[in-house]
Scaffold this motif. Sequence first.
Motif, mmCIF file in Angstrom:
data_model
loop_
_atom_site.group_PDB
_atom_site.id
_atom_site.type_symbol
_atom_site.label_atom_id
_atom_site.label_comp_id
_atom_site.label_asym_id
_atom_site.label_seq_id
_atom_site.Cartn_x
_atom_site.Cartn_y
_atom_site.Cartn_z
ATOM 1 N N ALA A 59 -21.691 13.400 28.667
ATOM 2 C CA ALA A 59 -22.627 14.216 29.442
ATOM 3 C C ALA A 59 -21.928 15.349 30.170
ATOM 4 O O ALA A 59 -22.525 16.407 30.409
ATOM 5 C CB ALA A 59 -23.377 13.331 30.436
ATOM 6 N N GLU A 60 -20.662 15.162 30.517
ATOM 7 C CA GLU A 60 -19.930 16.205 31.260
ATOM 8 C C GLU A 60 -19.338 17.291 30.363
ATOM 9 O O GLU A 60 -18.622 18.182 30.832
ATOM 10 C CB GLU A 60 -18.847 15.577 32.141
ATOM 11 C CG GLU A 60 -17.795 14.801 31.408
ATOM 12 C CD GLU A 60 -18.119 13.321 31.223
ATOM 13 O OE1 GLU A 60 -17.174 12.551 31.008
ATOM 14 O OE2 GLU A 60 -19.301 12.919 31.267
ATOM 15 N N THR A 61 -19.665 17.288 29.076
ATOM 16 C CA THR A 61 -19.182 18.318 28.149
ATOM 17 C C THR A 61 -19.675 19.689 28.590
ATOM 18 O O THR A 61 -20.855 19.877 28.859
ATOM 19 C CB THR A 61 -19.675 18.027 26.716
ATOM 20 O OG1 THR A 61 -19.149 16.763 26.304
ATOM 21 C CG2 THR A 61 -19.255 19.114 25.746
ATOM 22 N N ARG A 62 -18.745 20.661 28.638
ATOM 23 C CA ARG A 62 -19.086 22.017 29.073
ATOM 24 C C ARG A 62 -19.010 23.036 27.938
ATOM 25 O O ARG A 62 -19.522 24.144 28.069
ATOM 26 C CB ARG A 62 -18.211 22.401 30.246
ATOM 27 C CG ARG A 62 -18.498 21.431 31.420
ATOM 28 C CD ARG A 62 -17.763 21.733 32.666
ATOM 29 N NE ARG A 62 -18.127 23.048 33.189
ATOM 30 C CZ ARG A 62 -17.345 23.743 33.997
ATOM 31 N NH1 ARG A 62 -16.186 23.253 34.380
ATOM 32 N NH2 ARG A 62 -17.720 24.925 34.417
ATOM 33 N N ASP A 143 -13.910 19.961 28.640
ATOM 34 C CA ASP A 143 -14.246 19.883 30.059
ATOM 35 C C ASP A 143 -14.318 21.256 30.738
ATOM 36 O O ASP A 143 -14.449 21.341 31.947
ATOM 37 C CB ASP A 143 -13.247 18.982 30.801
ATOM 38 C CG ASP A 143 -11.819 19.519 30.779
ATOM 39 O OD1 ASP A 143 -11.569 20.604 30.190
ATOM 40 O OD2 ASP A 143 -10.931 18.844 31.347
ATOM 41 N N LEU A 167 -12.476 16.027 26.018
ATOM 42 C CA LEU A 167 -13.064 14.801 26.573
ATOM 43 C C LEU A 167 -13.299 13.761 25.483
ATOM 44 O O LEU A 167 -13.160 12.560 25.711
ATOM 45 C CB LEU A 167 -14.409 15.117 27.228
ATOM 46 C CG LEU A 167 -14.412 16.072 28.410
ATOM 47 C CD1 LEU A 167 -15.847 16.499 28.742
ATOM 48 C CD2 LEU A 167 -13.760 15.407 29.607
#
Length: 180
Positions: A59-62, A143, A167
């Motif tokens: 979910a924290e993939t940017r 990230d 990530l």
Amino acid sequence: MTLDRPIPPDPYAVLPAVPEFTLTSADVRDGEQMPVEFGHTSVGGENRSPQLAWSGFPAETRSFTVTCYDPDAPTGSGFWHWVLVNVPAGVTELPRGAGSDSSAGVPGAFSVRNDYGEQSYGGSAPPAGDRPHRYVFAVHALDVEQLDLTPDASPAYVGFNLTFHTLARAVIRPTYQVKG
């Protein structure tokens, strides 16, 4: 004639381990020969990148980086066929042929030079008669929103940056062989 040399390790087996997510393709299958259209024009192909889609990333993939690498090329350093960086986190699919455009049609993304010297996808072209080569298509979930790179970066330098920002990774490994 098959070149007599050891089979190199999978390129990601020698890097720090990261979680996996899912990479699929309507065009290529893991462990199976790619259709000729995904080969380089020098071997009768169309130099077309396959369709790729990914899911299940953190979910924290940017952002994402998409790569295609042949570890079996008889070069001592493998062969980079495609390196597409700065793909926004909202993009989870590339259509067939997207690699012919240096940005793959994705605003903000760009391809660095592959080992053919082109800023695009370069199709498979192993030596005629050599054993099947593995084409490691990978999507790296990052990230950061953007890697601090330019289109002049080398694939190796992109890989160095990926090591510190990945990530999770999704991989599919079709093969390609030119009969001799």
